[in-house]
Scaffold this active site. Structure first.
Site, PDB file in Angstrom:
ATOM      1  N   ASP A 100       5.948  -1.463  -3.953  1.00  0.00           N
ATOM      2  CA  ASP A 100       6.859  -2.166  -3.087  1.00  0.00           C
ATOM      3  C   ASP A 100       7.407  -3.194  -3.627  1.00  0.00           C
ATOM      4  OD1 ASP A 100       6.853  -3.334  -0.444  1.00  0.00           O
ATOM      5  OD2 ASP A 100       4.433  -3.432  -0.384  1.00  0.00           O
ATOM      6  N   HIS A 128       4.726   1.217   6.645  1.00  0.00           N
ATOM      7  CA  HIS A 128       3.823   1.082   5.554  1.00  0.00           C
ATOM      8  C   HIS A 128       3.834  -0.363   5.950  1.00  0.00           C
ATOM      9  CE1 HIS A 128       2.911  -1.040   1.221  1.00  0.00           C
ATOM     10  NE2 HIS A 128       3.828  -1.848   2.198  1.00  0.00           N
ATOM     11  N   SER A 159       8.787  -0.421   5.717  1.00  0.00           N
ATOM     12  CA  SER A 159       8.149  -1.550   5.939  1.00  0.00           C
ATOM     13  C   SER A 159       8.216  -2.324   7.320  1.00  0.00           C
ATOM     14  CB  SER A 159       8.182  -2.793   4.344  1.00  0.00           C
ATOM     15  OG  SER A 159       8.031  -3.369   4.789  1.00  0.00           O
TER      16      SER A 159
HETATM   17  C1  DX5 Z   1       5.894  -7.915   0.951  1.00  0.00           C
HETATM   18  C2  DX5 Z   1       5.555  -6.461   1.061  1.00  0.00           C
HETATM   19  C3  DX5 Z   1       6.304  -5.472   1.213  1.00  0.00           C
HETATM   20  C4  DX5 Z   1       8.173  -5.783   1.919  1.00  0.00           C
HETATM   21  C5  DX5 Z   1       9.095  -5.177   1.102  1.00  0.00           C
HETATM   22  O1  DX5 Z   1       5.175  -8.952   0.035  1.00  0.00           O
HETATM   23  O2  DX5 Z   1       4.349  -6.555   0.476  1.00  0.00           O
HETATM   24  O3  DX5 Z   1       6.221  -4.698   1.520  1.00  0.00           O
HETATM   25  O4  DX5 Z   1       8.194  -5.677   3.159  1.00  0.00           O
HETATM   26  O5  DX5 Z   1      10.368  -5.549   1.461  1.00  0.00           O
HETATM   27  P1  DX5 Z   1      12.321  -5.352   0.898  1.00  0.00           P
HETATM   28  O6  DX5 Z   1      11.160  -3.490   0.564  1.00  0.00           O
HETATM   29  O7  DX5 Z   1      12.616  -6.174   1.643  1.00  0.00           O
HETATM   30  O8  DX5 Z   1      10.971  -6.079  -0.502  1.00  0.00           O
HETATM   31 ZN    ZN Z   2       3.568  -4.089   1.494  1.00  0.00          ZN
END
Ligand code: DX5
Ligand code: ZN
Length: 225
Positions: free
Chosen positions: A180, A37, A6
């Site tokens: 996610d 992502h 992400s």
């Molecule tokens: C949250 C996002 C995610 C986030 C995930 O709103 O949609 O994609 O970047 O980050 P981690 O893996 O740190 O929870």
């Molecule tokens: Zn996301």
């Protein structure tokens, strides 16, 4: 089965090098490397603002061969679908809670699909799973949010795994189940056991003290559960 870095967690001051490094580790461990992502936030649907089409198109130029999985956390996903497609989105995932799609999520799927992008649908942790049922025949991906969308680095909500368990038997062979939020090698294993195919990973790979080791641990969790 793959993990999707992400880019919200990337170092934007050294973006291309940072993302290339993470993609390299994913590819080396056979857990991706060909898909990212991309989290778009408008400060309305979620309490944060990230970036939009002008930034995505620049990233697209630097990474022409990567699949861009774009997660629109915005009030008007249909209005801005073509802009995101033109910027380089391969798939556009929209929230069932977006005010613009209220009452016609099937129409939203059709409108996004007409841009040429693949279509995904997602929902916030507090939204009942049946809210997305009418759209299921028209999407190629269902995304289960395992944190409140808006920020990286939050704690995984294990109570969302029940949604994964329920939706898995409702999906066709060609449809992807994605998760996610708060995904690390341990939570990925839990999600993997419920039928999840694609795992969005922000902080657990970008902030890992040893990214190569983190990618190896993900491989153990999702490829050899
Ligand atoms: C949250 C996002 C995610 C986030 C995930 O709103 O949609 O994609 O970047 O980050 P981690 O893996 O740190 O929870
Ligand atoms: Zn996301």
């Amino acid at each position: 089965m793959k993990i999707l870095p992400s880019i919200l967690s990337a170092d934007f001051a050294h973006f291309a090098a940072d993302l290339s490094d993470v993609l390299g580790h994913c590819s080396h461990s056979l857990v991706g490397g060909d898909v990212i992502h991309v989290d778009v936030m408008d400060g309305h649907l979620v309490p944060n603002i990230s970036f939009g089409p002008p930034v995505i198109s620049k990233i697209r130029r630097a990474f022409p061969d990567i699949f861009f999985d774009v997660h629109l956390m915005i009030d008007q996903p249909v209005r801005y679908a073509a802009d995101h497609r033109n910027a380089g989105a391969d798939r556009i995932t929209f929230h069932v809670e977006a005010p613009e799609v209220a009452g016609d999520i099937v129409g939203a799927c059709r409108a996004i699909s007409e841009t040429g992008a693949k279509v995904g649908i997602t929902l916030k942790p507090g939204t009942p799973l049946d809210a997305i049922f009418p759209a299921l025949p028209y999407v190629d991906l269902v995304l289960i949010m395992s944190v409140e969308p808006g920020f990286g680095g939050q704690k995984f909500m294990a109570n969302q795994l029940e949604k994964c368990r329920r939706i898995t038997p409702m999906l066709r062979e060609d449809q992807i189940l994605e998760i996610d939020g708060g995904i690390n090698p341990d939570t990925a294993k839990l999600a993997c056991d419920t039928g999840v195919d694609w795992f969005v990973v922000g902080s657990a790979i970008f902030d890992a003290p040893d990214r190569r080791d983190a990618a190896t641990q993900f491989a153990t969790s999702i490829l050899h559960p």
